[in-house]
Motif scaffolding. Structure first.
Motif, mmCIF file in Angstrom:
data_model
loop_
_atom_site.group_PDB
_atom_site.id
_atom_site.type_symbol
_atom_site.label_atom_id
_atom_site.label_comp_id
_atom_site.label_asym_id
_atom_site.label_seq_id
_atom_site.Cartn_x
_atom_site.Cartn_y
_atom_site.Cartn_z
ATOM 1 N N MET A 1 113.037 15.561 49.038
ATOM 2 C CA MET A 1 114.161 15.560 48.124
ATOM 3 C C MET A 1 114.558 14.106 47.857
ATOM 4 O O MET A 1 114.685 13.315 48.774
ATOM 5 C CB MET A 1 115.324 16.345 48.753
ATOM 6 N N ARG A 2 114.737 13.781 46.589
ATOM 7 C CA ARG A 2 115.132 12.427 46.198
ATOM 8 C C ARG A 2 116.533 12.107 46.712
ATOM 9 O O ARG A 2 117.364 12.996 46.870
ATOM 10 C CB ARG A 2 115.141 12.322 44.681
ATOM 11 N N PRO A 3 116.835 10.830 46.936
ATOM 12 C CA PRO A 3 118.180 10.448 47.385
ATOM 13 C C PRO A 3 119.282 10.924 46.433
ATOM 14 O O PRO A 3 120.341 11.373 46.875
ATOM 15 C CB PRO A 3 118.124 8.921 47.441
ATOM 16 N N SER A 27 114.859 16.371 38.655
ATOM 17 C CA SER A 27 113.528 16.165 39.243
ATOM 18 C C SER A 27 112.884 17.472 39.697
ATOM 19 O O SER A 27 111.769 17.459 40.203
ATOM 20 C CB SER A 27 113.622 15.190 40.413
ATOM 21 N N GLY A 28 113.592 18.609 39.521
ATOM 22 C CA GLY A 28 113.008 19.913 39.831
ATOM 23 C C GLY A 28 113.389 20.510 41.172
ATOM 24 O O GLY A 28 112.991 21.625 41.482
ATOM 25 N N THR A 29 114.161 19.800 41.977
ATOM 26 C CA THR A 29 114.624 20.331 43.260
ATOM 27 C C THR A 29 115.660 21.420 43.002
ATOM 28 O O THR A 29 116.531 21.265 42.148
ATOM 29 C CB THR A 29 115.263 19.221 44.109
ATOM 30 N N THR A 30 115.554 22.535 43.728
ATOM 31 C CA THR A 30 116.509 23.630 43.592
ATOM 32 C C THR A 30 117.187 23.877 44.923
ATOM 33 O O THR A 30 116.529 23.887 45.966
ATOM 34 C CB THR A 30 115.801 24.919 43.122
ATOM 35 N N PHE A 31 118.523 24.063 44.883
ATOM 36 C CA PHE A 31 119.264 24.428 46.083
ATOM 37 C C PHE A 31 120.416 25.335 45.689
ATOM 38 O O PHE A 31 120.839 25.358 44.532
ATOM 39 C CB PHE A 31 119.743 23.194 46.855
ATOM 40 N N THR A 32 120.886 26.124 46.640
ATOM 41 C CA THR A 32 121.968 27.072 46.396
ATOM 42 C C THR A 32 123.161 26.704 47.247
ATOM 43 O O THR A 32 123.026 26.390 48.430
ATOM 44 C CB THR A 32 121.504 28.510 46.717
ATOM 45 N N LEU A 33 124.339 26.753 46.641
ATOM 46 C CA LEU A 33 125.587 26.428 47.315
ATOM 47 C C LEU A 33 126.491 27.648 47.330
ATOM 48 O O LEU A 33 126.331 28.561 46.533
ATOM 49 C CB LEU A 33 126.293 25.280 46.595
ATOM 50 N N GLY A 34 127.472 27.634 48.210
ATOM 51 C CA GLY A 34 128.433 28.724 48.300
ATOM 52 C C GLY A 34 128.105 29.655 49.448
ATOM 53 O O GLY A 34 127.215 29.394 50.254
ATOM 54 N N ASP A 35 128.845 30.772 49.481
ATOM 55 C CA ASP A 35 128.665 31.721 50.581
ATOM 56 C C ASP A 35 127.848 32.947 50.185
ATOM 57 O O ASP A 35 127.733 33.901 50.951
ATOM 58 C CB ASP A 35 130.030 32.146 51.139
ATOM 59 N N LYS A 46 119.183 18.274 33.138
ATOM 60 C CA LYS A 46 118.037 17.838 32.335
ATOM 61 C C LYS A 46 117.892 16.329 32.325
ATOM 62 O O LYS A 46 116.921 15.805 31.774
ATOM 63 C CB LYS A 46 118.171 18.381 30.923
ATOM 64 N N SER A 47 118.868 15.628 32.925
ATOM 65 C CA SER A 47 118.771 14.166 32.999
ATOM 66 C C SER A 47 119.408 13.663 34.291
ATOM 67 O O SER A 47 120.341 14.277 34.811
ATOM 68 C CB SER A 47 119.454 13.506 31.801
ATOM 69 N N HIS A 48 118.890 12.554 34.758
ATOM 70 C CA HIS A 48 119.463 11.931 35.951
ATOM 71 C C HIS A 48 120.832 11.332 35.638
ATOM 72 O O HIS A 48 121.698 11.268 36.507
ATOM 73 C CB HIS A 48 118.514 10.875 36.507
ATOM 74 N N ALA A 49 121.046 10.923 34.386
ATOM 75 C CA ALA A 49 122.353 10.395 33.991
ATOM 76 C C ALA A 49 123.431 11.468 34.138
ATOM 77 O O ALA A 49 124.553 11.171 34.562
ATOM 78 C CB ALA A 49 122.305 9.875 32.555
#
Length: 87
Positions: A1-3, A27-35, A46-49
């Motif tokens: 995972m990128r910084p 960059s395509g990394t996927t993660f899920t947040l919450g309960d 769609k952008s790093h900005a």
């Protein structure tokens, strides 16, 4: 995972406790947040900005990024996405 991905996750994780929010970074990394409860919402950067903007000022920059197309809501609606930020 990128910084940047780790930083985005840490910032959002600190403010999202309830619900189910899936994030896909530029960059395509996927993660899920919450309960894991409630109606799921998925957003894609769609952008790093846009990621940097959300890290610095999530309440203001999320709407701006959505309007300029650099953030998309893949599951749910923009209102559902905003609800996570304003809880």
């Amino acid at each position: 995972m990128r910084p940047m991905d780790r930083l985005l996750r840490a910032v959002l994780q600190s403010s999202i406790c309830a619900g189910t929010l899936r994030i896909t970074t530029a960059s395509g990394t996927t993660f899920t947040l919450g309960d894991g409860t409630g109606k799921p919402v998925a957003i894609r950067f769609k952008s790093h900005a846009a990621e940097r903007g959300i890290i610095l000022d999530p309440e203001m920059k999320f709407g701006e990024a959505y309007m300029d197309g650099s953030v998309g809501v893949e599951v749910g609606s923009i209102a559902d996405g905003l609800a996570f930020l304003f809880r």
